[in-house]
Design an enzyme around this catalytic site. Structure first.
Site, PDB file in Angstrom:
ATOM      1  N   SER A 132       0.811  -1.219   0.000  1.00 19.60           N
ATOM      2  CA  SER A 132       0.000   0.000   0.000  1.00 19.60           C
ATOM      3  C   SER A 132       0.843   1.268   0.000  1.00 19.60           C
ATOM      4  O   SER A 132       1.874   1.355   0.679  1.00 19.60           O
ATOM      5  CB  SER A 132      -0.878  -0.006   1.250  1.00 19.60           C
ATOM      6  OG  SER A 132      -1.433   1.272   1.462  1.00 19.60           O
ATOM      7  N   GLU A 134       0.118   3.691   1.588  1.00 22.60           N
ATOM      8  CA  GLU A 134       0.100   4.148   2.976  1.00 22.60           C
ATOM      9  C   GLU A 134       1.470   3.904   3.638  1.00 22.60           C
ATOM     10  O   GLU A 134       1.844   4.603   4.577  1.00 22.60           O
ATOM     11  CB  GLU A 134      -1.023   3.402   3.719  1.00 22.60           C
ATOM     12  CG  GLU A 134      -1.306   3.824   5.140  1.00 22.60           C
ATOM     13  CD  GLU A 134      -1.949   5.200   5.311  1.00 22.60           C
ATOM     14  OE1 GLU A 134      -2.443   5.771   4.327  1.00 22.60           O
ATOM     15  OE2 GLU A 134      -1.938   5.701   6.445  1.00 22.60           O
ATOM     16  N   TYR A 155      -1.823   0.135  10.589  1.00 26.20           N
ATOM     17  CA  TYR A 155      -2.079  -0.542   9.304  1.00 26.20           C
ATOM     18  C   TYR A 155      -0.850  -0.457   8.400  1.00 26.20           C
ATOM     19  O   TYR A 155      -0.409  -1.459   7.823  1.00 26.20           O
ATOM     20  CB  TYR A 155      -3.288   0.103   8.624  1.00 26.20           C
ATOM     21  CG  TYR A 155      -3.465  -0.259   7.165  1.00 26.20           C
ATOM     22  CD1 TYR A 155      -4.071  -1.457   6.786  1.00 26.20           C
ATOM     23  CD2 TYR A 155      -3.027   0.607   6.151  1.00 26.20           C
ATOM     24  CE1 TYR A 155      -4.230  -1.782   5.447  1.00 26.20           C
ATOM     25  CE2 TYR A 155      -3.191   0.283   4.810  1.00 26.20           C
ATOM     26  CZ  TYR A 155      -3.788  -0.912   4.462  1.00 26.20           C
ATOM     27  OH  TYR A 155      -3.937  -1.230   3.136  1.00 26.20           O
TER      28      TYR A 155
END
Ligand code: NAP
Ligand code: GDD
Length: 337
Positions: A132, A134, A155
């Site tokens: 990801s 992220e 996460y």
């Protein structure tokens, strides 16, 4: 026939990927599902019911937190390709459930890699890991394959662990394992609590008089948003390359949540400023301010390019959710229809 195993098949990406693979005549698709107290398969019901794909689509009970279930399913199917899309994928919720998130996202990937490694002693098996953007967190944009990671949520830390484990399995065991660092991708099937879908659903319900206000957190955050259907195609392309590698998939442009609001509400002739209110409960303890991808290297190697642009994506979501809101209104007015 090629057998593909998808974890997270009931999610946004899993459902698009299953459709994409089943459109090819030579794929049998297997999906992992978890037991829930009520059915949560609305994204794949149409596939299960489809007569043409009926014999090429199979669901198996397993869970990323349960190594034995993963190993049993992998050994039973002996897939040619494994797409690991299953995750507790909500960033803000990962602050509430950090250990669960780390277990599913981080250790879950490791459990699946172990099952894959065992199978790889018998046959070639290709593994895709849903990494990801992220993971870039606070790294300055644009973010690409050379950008150092700086994760800003439980996460993101868990995804980074899974990312490096996947690379390590490639280096240590010669596994055909690819990572796809995907920037945000959305669709009418996006979960209702992610910001884009929350906006398009709310704008449509406000338009139809079903809702008064939309409560949001940080609307100055900026994301590189693309269409999920385009992104699952890239996952498959990665596994068709001669050698396993790491890739970045993005639109290479960024927009604020405020811009998304303006366009989505504008498509329904509404001024978002009249309806949007701030609620601190949607703020994150540490935020990712800006994600802006650089997918140039990946595009060169894979020959991938998106078919849906940013405005086309917002339009697709607004139109879909407006139709839902119209139906909701009709059902309220005519409950016996
Ligand atoms: P999603 O809609 O939230 O779907 C997540 C899927 O994971 C669901 O099918 C869910 O099953 C399953 N799952 C959750 N916990 C599990 C567990 N313990 N065992 C097995 N399955 C489990 O996510 P998405 O947007 O499709 O994203 C797919 C993957 O890409 C995720 O790994 C996500 O983190 C990653 N990713 C997404 C984006 C994006 O912008 N969408 C960008 C980069 C990376 P239930 O239906 O049973 O809950
Ligand atoms: N969800 C949500 N809800 N986000 C809000 C809200 C709100 O009410 N108000 C503002 N935001 C801001 C968030 O603070 C964030 O900066 C941005 O909108 C996007 O939030 P999400 O849509 O929840 O997505 P995300 O970027 O945190 O995470 C998604 O993309 C990642 C890839 O970069 C998820 O799909 C992750 O699974 C994925 O890895």
């Amino acid at each position: 026939m090629k057998h593909a195993l998808i974890t997270g098949i009931t999610g946004q990406d899993g459902s698009y990927l299953a459709e994409f693979l089943l459109d090819k005549p030579d794929y049998v698709v297997h999906g992992l599902v978890r037991r829930a107290s009520s059915f949560n398969r609305k994204r794949i019901d149409h596939i299960t019911a489809g007569a043409q794909t009926h014999d090429r689509f199979h669901l198996h009970y397993a869970d990323l937190s349960d190594a034995s279930s993963l190993s049993t399913v992998v050994q039973k199917i002996k897939p040619d390709e494994i797409y690991n899309l299953g995750a507790q994928s909500h960033v803000r919720i990962s602050f509430d459930q950090p250990i669960y998130t780390a277990d599913t996202v981080g250790l879950g990937t490791l459990r699946l890699l172990e099952a894959t490694r065992n199978l790889s002693q018998e046959k070639l098996v290709k593994f895709y890991q849903a990494s990801s953007s992220e993971m870039f967190g606070s790294a300055p944009p644009p973010q690409g394959l050379e950008t150092p990671f700086h994760p800003r949520s439980p996460y993101a830390c868990a995804k980074l662990y899974a990312h490096w484990q996947t690379i390590n399995y490639r280096e240590a065991y010669n596994l055909f394992a690819c990572t796809g660092i995907l920037f945000n991708h959305e669709s009418p099937r996006r979960g209702e609590s992610f910001v884009t879908r929350k906006i398009t659903l709310s704008a449509a319900r406000i338009k139809e008089g079903l809702q008064d206000k939309l409560y949001l957190g940080n609307i100055e955050a900026s994301r590189d948003w693309g269409f999920a259907g385009d992104y699952v195609r890239a996952m498959w392309m990665m596994l068709q390359q001669p050698k396993p590698d790491d890739y970045v998939i993005a639109m290479d442009e960024t927009h604020t949540v405020r811009e998304f609001l303006d366009i989505a509400f504008g498509m329904l002739d509404l001024d978002y400023k009249k309806y949007v209110e701030f609620d601190p409960k949607y703020m994150r303890p540490s935020e990712v301010d800006i994600l802006h991808g650089d997918s140039s290297k990946t595009r060169r190697i894979l020959g991938w390019k998106p078919e849906v642009d940013f405005k086309g994506l917002v339009k697709m979501m607004v139109e879909h959710d407006h139709e839902l809101a119209r139906r909701e209104k009709h059902a309220l007015a005519f409950p016996n229809d």
